[in-house]
Scaffold this motif. Structure first.
Motif, short mmCIF file in Angstrom:
data_model
loop_
_atom_site.label_atom_id
_atom_site.label_comp_id
_atom_site.label_asym_id
_atom_site.label_seq_id
_atom_site.Cartn_x
_atom_site.Cartn_y
_atom_site.Cartn_z
N ASN A 1 -12.94 117.15 16.73
CA ASN A 1 -13.14 116.41 17.98
C ASN A 1 -11.83 115.84 18.52
O ASN A 1 -10.86 115.65 17.79
N THR A 2 -11.85 115.58 19.81
CA THR A 2 -10.69 114.99 20.47
C THR A 2 -10.95 113.51 20.71
O THR A 2 -11.99 113.14 21.28
N LEU A 3 -10.02 112.66 20.29
CA LEU A 3 -10.18 111.22 20.44
C LEU A 3 -9.88 110.80 21.89
O LEU A 3 -9.22 111.53 22.64
N GLY B 1 -6.44 111.09 23.11
CA GLY B 1 -5.88 112.43 23.21
C GLY B 1 -5.55 113.04 21.87
O GLY B 1 -5.22 114.23 21.80
N GLY B 2 -5.62 112.26 20.81
CA GLY B 2 -5.35 112.79 19.48
C GLY B 2 -6.54 113.57 18.93
O GLY B 2 -7.60 113.67 19.55
N GLN B 3 -6.34 114.08 17.74
CA GLN B 3 -7.37 114.89 17.10
C GLN B 3 -8.08 114.08 16.03
O GLN B 3 -7.45 113.40 15.21
N ASN C 1 -17.88 122.84 21.21
CA ASN C 1 -17.61 122.67 22.64
C ASN C 1 -18.22 123.85 23.40
O ASN C 1 -17.97 125.01 23.07
N GLU D 1 -19.71 118.46 24.63
CA GLU D 1 -19.31 118.46 23.22
C GLU D 1 -20.53 118.09 22.37
O GLU D 1 -21.12 117.03 22.56
#
Length: 637
Positions: free
Chosen positions: A249-251, A254-256, A263, A319
């Motif tokens: 998932n994407t935080l 913007g991080g992982q 998705n 998502e």
């Protein structure tokens, strides 16, 4: 009177085993008379032949079909065939994207139709969720958690309108639905009755292939059989899916993240439809499961996520999160991608195939098995003489149990014996013989220590059974792993390997050991006849060894006075521990004998005396050496 021990119960154990065998054979006999059972197990495609169907997948729009979509199509067909009760079917792909389906025996027309039916995907609103088993009661309301498109871990029963009519009616209670989630319109008494009666634990209800009327309610199961659903009409077709991928998932920053998600993106038409769906579901956020939408592939629900409160997806990108692993997320993404390209299956050919090659291989396999069995029997008789007959009898019992269980499974579960399965049975001969060898060698080790056969059998069994269980546990674990990871005919090998490993444990515990307890009481074996295979002298037992009771063995030799002097007295330690040497004593009547310490001291004194005699002057007085320890006199009883 002392309480009975296990040594006094071998006949009872043998009677129980005989009852088990009689029950298995009696069940098969009853099945041949009053049902469809036979005295021989059903054979798989490679041994019996059957029907071979070659399918050519065709995309509706003429698009190219990827290898991943072919693989997903094979999974869909395998799900249908396995759930229909057909075992050992072979489903493979050929060059050119063709799918070859081999069905053993004479499959029914319903099974063939399942293979040829096209698979479709659709998105339907969830109207009700229930436990997978049939029920007569109306589910009671139970709130569910709302998460961002999260697949619920445990579906809860939800309220549905009650139907008071005695005869279920399929007529709606109103002229038109307010929306696709209108339970009052879509859940008619007939739909409710179908939902209550549905049993999703029955594999026949998990075959798929039935997509339902796109404009009416649809009652179906989760693909795993863990829940059942009432779904509304189709709102989005699978063809509207543009792409589906899995990943972490994407935080918000913007991080992982560290959670696996799926998705999904829709095309232009699908984006508009999905926006309308999410907008409507937001108005139902307080009445779960009406805020959920189900992804239906081949007539079965593969996922039913709910919508986060306040979220309306207008860009056609969603998502799906939940308790996904890397594998489960990838599997769902593959299923969605398969649904994005609706496939139809054109039957290129359908013909009966023979098992000529398989029959020849079966004959060679049985010949190899007989040769291996014969070598095991010859080795047992040469190595263990008459004791080898116990091995032969145990192999016969193991074979009878294996045959009975496989034949019974063939009748009741649709199991079919394949050539790899036969290979697993042949391997089992060595596994079973290995257990006997471990047990017999333990017994012979105890005889070498001087124990009687009755004591050696009990002592050897305590030590051998743990080794046997450890060995069989490893074999069974390997069979389970192979069965879970493999597909097709390799699973047949794993199944028979695991089955025969379990039967080996039953035979050793319920036949071999009780038989050894009985033969140990006979004169031929108990007194160590030279042809029994249990002669202590041939096994290298020390001269003069004898068992004196209470787990104690005396190793002794004759003195010049004619009495037995103990070289060692060994007392049994707990199973698995080393025997404990004890202080030796004189055996027999007369004056007392010397202990080990006394003999060693006397030997050292003699050496010192000889040395001093050589080095000292002639007139030097002789020196006497006293023993280092005292003497113990007495009799061993």
């Amino acid at each position: 009177m002392a309480p009975p021990t296990r040594r006094q119960r071998p006949i009872r154990t043998l009677v129980v085993l005989g009852f088990i065998i009689f029950a298995l054979l009696g069940t098969i006999a009853a099945g041949t008379k009053w049902s469809t059972a036979t005295w021989t197990p059903n054979l798989a495609l490679d041994l019996e032949g059957g029907t071979q169907i070659i399918l050519t997948p065709v995309a509706e729009g003429g698009e190219d079909i990827s290898s991943e979509q072919i693989a997903q199509a094979i999974d869909v067909i395998r799900q249908r065939v396995d759930s229909s009760g057909v075992a050992e079917a072979e489903i493979t792909s050929q060059s050119g994207g063709k799918i070859v389906v081999g069905l053993p025996g004479n499959p029914s027309e319903e099974t063939i139709a399942l293979v040829e039916t096209s698979a479709q995907m659709a998105f339907r609103p969830v109207l009700a969720i229930g436990n997978p088993t049939p029920t007569d009661a109306t589910p009671t309301p139970e709130p569910t958690e709302s998460a961002a498109a999260t697949d619920p871990a445990a579906p809860a029963p939800t309220p549905t309108p009650s139907a008071a009519a005695e005869e279920p009616s399929d007529e709606p209670t109103k002229a038109a639905p307010d929306n696709p989630s209108d339970t009052a319109y879509y859940i008619t008494p007939a739909v409710q009755a179908e939902f209550d009666a549905l049993d999703c634990t029955d594999p026949t209800n998990l075959t798929g292939g039935v997509n339902g009327d796109p404009d009416k309610a649809f009652v179906t199961c989760d693909q795993t059989g863990s829940a059942k659903y009432i779904l509304g009409p189709i709102e989005i077709e699978g063809a509207r899916i543009s792409s589906a991928t899995s990943g972490l998932n994407t935080l918000p920053s913007g991080g992982q993240g560290n959670k696996w998600v799926v998705n999904i993106a829709f095309d232009n038409e699908g984006t508009t439809q999905f926006t309308d769906v999410t907008t409507r579901l937001q108005g139902l956020a307080t009445t779960p499961p009406l805020n959920q939408f189900a992804m239906v592939l081949d007539g079965l629900v593969i996922s039913a996520p709910s919508l986060d409160t306040g979220v309306i997806i207008a860009d056609g990108k969603a998502e799906i999160s939940g308790t996904f692993t890397r594998e489960s997320a990838a599997s769902l993404a593959n299923q969605l991608n398969f649904g994005s390209l609706p496939l139809t299956f054109e039957v290129e050919s359908k013909e009966q195939i023979s098992a000529t090659l398989g029959s020849e291989q079966l004959q060679m396999g049985l010949l190899a098995g007989l040769i291996g069995l014969g070598l095991v029997v010859v080795y047992s008789l040469l190595q263990y003489r008459a004791l080898g007959l116990v091995t032969v009898a145990s192999l016969i019992v193991a074979g009878l149990l294996t045959y009975s269980v496989i034949t019974l499974l063939s009748w009741t579960q649709g199991y079919r014996l394949s050539l790899p399965g036969v290979a697993g049975l042949i391997v089992a001969i060595g596994i079973t013989a290995d257990s006997f060898i471990v047990y017999f060698e333990r017994i012979r080790d105890e005889l070498r220590e001087g124990r009687t056969l009755v004591a050696a059998v009990d002592r050897g069994w305590e030590r051998a059974r743990r080794t046997i269980l450890a060995s069989d546990a490893v074999n069974f674990l390997a069979a389970v792993v192979l069965y879970v990871l493999a597909v097709g005919s390799v699973r047949g090998f794993a199944f028979t390997l695991g089955l025969t490993t379990l039967i080996d444990v039953i035979v050793v515990f319920m036949f071999t050991h009780p038989i050894m307890q009985l033969v140990a009481r006979t004169k031929f074996f108990g007194q160590g006849h030279r042809l029994s295979g249990l002669d202590p002298r041939r096994l290298g037992a020390p001269e003069g060894s004898r068992y004196v009771g209470r787990g104690r063995v005396v190793h002794g030799s004759e003195t010049s006075e004619g009495r037995a002097v103990a070289d060692a007295v060994v007392e049994d330690a707990p199973a698995g521990a080393e025997p404990t040497p004890r202080v030796p004593v004189a055996v027999g009547g007369g004056a007392g004998g010397m202990t080990i310490a006394e003999r060693r001291a006397a030997a050292r004194a003699a050496e010192q005396k000889a040395s001093s005699t050589t080095d000292a002057p002639v007139d030097a007085p002789a020196q006497e050496s006293e023993p280092e320890s005292g003497r113990t006199e007495g009799n061993e009883h």
